[in-house]
Scaffold this motif. Sequence first.
Motif, PDB file in Angstrom:
ATOM      1  N   CYS A   1      -2.752  -5.435  10.956  1.00  0.00           N
ATOM      2  CA  CYS A   1      -2.772  -6.667  10.169  1.00  0.00           C
ATOM      3  C   CYS A   1      -1.815  -7.703  10.741  1.00  0.00           C
ATOM      4  CB  CYS A   1      -2.421  -6.384   8.715  1.00  0.00           C
ATOM      5  SG  CYS A   1      -3.719  -5.494   7.843  1.00  0.00           S
ATOM      6  N   SER A   2      -0.654  -7.264  11.161  1.00  0.00           N
ATOM      7  CA  SER A   2       0.327  -8.167  11.759  1.00  0.00           C
ATOM      8  C   SER A   2      -0.231  -8.810  13.023  1.00  0.00           C
ATOM      9  CB  SER A   2       1.608  -7.393  12.071  1.00  0.00           C
ATOM     10  OG  SER A   2       2.530  -8.213  12.731  1.00  0.00           O
TER      11      SER A   2
ATOM     12  N   MET B   1       0.863  -1.173   0.000  1.00  0.00           N
ATOM     13  CA  MET B   1       0.000   0.000   0.000  1.00  0.00           C
ATOM     14  C   MET B   1       0.905   1.230   0.000  1.00  0.00           C
ATOM     15  SD  MET B   1      -3.216   1.274   0.333  1.00  0.00           S
ATOM     16  CE  MET B   1      -4.271   0.039   1.023  1.00  0.00           C
ATOM     17  N   ASN B   2       0.496   2.210  -0.752  1.00  0.00           N
ATOM     18  CA  ASN B   2       1.222   3.480  -0.763  1.00  0.00           C
ATOM     19  C   ASN B   2       0.198   4.613  -0.639  1.00  0.00           C
ATOM     20  OD1 ASN B   2       0.147   4.010  -3.377  1.00  0.00           O
ATOM     21  ND2 ASN B   2       1.837   2.887  -4.305  1.00  0.00           N
TER      22      ASN B   2
ATOM     23  N   ILE C   1      -1.130   4.079   6.885  1.00  0.00           N
ATOM     24  CA  ILE C   1      -0.647   2.826   6.301  1.00  0.00           C
ATOM     25  C   ILE C   1       0.172   2.046   7.316  1.00  0.00           C
ATOM     26  CG2 ILE C   1       0.899   1.852   4.549  1.00  0.00           C
ATOM     27  CD1 ILE C   1      -0.051   4.236   2.744  1.00  0.00           C
ATOM     28  N   GLU C   2       1.054   2.708   8.041  1.00  0.00           N
ATOM     29  CA  GLU C   2       1.853   2.036   9.073  1.00  0.00           C
ATOM     30  C   GLU C   2       0.954   1.435  10.146  1.00  0.00           C
ATOM     31  OE1 GLU C   2       4.708   4.803  10.607  1.00  0.00           O
ATOM     32  OE2 GLU C   2       5.691   5.032   8.666  1.00  0.00           O
ATOM     33  N   THR C   3      -0.080   2.159  10.542  1.00  0.00           N
ATOM     34  CA  THR C   3      -1.011   1.665  11.551  1.00  0.00           C
ATOM     35  C   THR C   3      -1.765   0.443  11.041  1.00  0.00           C
ATOM     36  OG1 THR C   3      -1.267   3.896  12.433  1.00  0.00           O
ATOM     37  CG2 THR C   3      -2.961   2.297  13.031  1.00  0.00           C
ATOM     38  N   LEU C   4      -2.241   0.493   9.796  1.00  0.00           N
ATOM     39  CA  LEU C   4      -2.941  -0.647   9.216  1.00  0.00           C
ATOM     40  C   LEU C   4      -2.036  -1.877   9.134  1.00  0.00           C
ATOM     41  CD1 LEU C   4      -4.903   1.107   6.338  1.00  0.00           C
ATOM     42  CD2 LEU C   4      -5.877   0.047   8.378  1.00  0.00           C
ATOM     43  N   GLU C   5      -0.780  -1.679   8.766  1.00  0.00           N
ATOM     44  CA  GLU C   5       0.165  -2.794   8.692  1.00  0.00           C
ATOM     45  C   GLU C   5       0.378  -3.421  10.065  1.00  0.00           C
ATOM     46  OE1 GLU C   5       3.563  -1.016   6.805  1.00  0.00           O
ATOM     47  OE2 GLU C   5       2.789  -1.405   4.797  1.00  0.00           O
ATOM     48  N   CYS C   6       0.437  -2.586  11.095  1.00  0.00           N
ATOM     49  CA  CYS C   6       0.596  -3.077  12.468  1.00  0.00           C
ATOM     50  C   CYS C   6      -0.624  -3.901  12.881  1.00  0.00           C
ATOM     51  CB  CYS C   6       0.814  -1.905  13.413  1.00  0.00           C
ATOM     52  SG  CYS C   6       1.096  -2.393  15.118  1.00  0.00           S
TER      53      CYS C   6
ATOM     54  N   GLU D   1       0.845   8.123   5.190  1.00  0.00           N
ATOM     55  CA  GLU D   1       1.909   7.200   5.576  1.00  0.00           C
ATOM     56  C   GLU D   1       1.674   6.665   6.982  1.00  0.00           C
ATOM     57  OE1 GLU D   1       5.599   9.245   4.939  1.00  0.00           O
ATOM     58  OE2 GLU D   1       5.323   9.276   2.767  1.00  0.00           O
ATOM     59  N   HIS D   2       1.224   7.528   7.894  1.00  0.00           N
ATOM     60  CA  HIS D   2       0.935   7.099   9.264  1.00  0.00           C
ATOM     61  C   HIS D   2      -0.220   6.097   9.282  1.00  0.00           C
ATOM     62  CE1 HIS D   2       0.565   7.189  13.580  1.00  0.00           C
ATOM     63  NE2 HIS D   2      -0.724   7.497  13.458  1.00  0.00           N
TER      64      HIS D   2
END
Length: 47
Positions: free
Chosen positions: A31-32, A1-2, A24-29, A21-22
């Motif tokens: 998801c993990s 995702m960008n 996206i980083e939160t969503l990645e966290c 960007e923030h």
Amino acid sequence: MNPERLKTFPGFENIKEEEAEHIIETLECFCSVIVKHISKKEPYEGP
């Protein structure tokens, strides 16, 4: 995702690059965490 991809979703069209960007980083966290949680669950065997 960008950031450009995120801005294609309803409600995210006008967000700033830094905020995107923030998000996206939160969503990645999140998801993990979800993947780790699901990986640890016992398989469902049914009734």
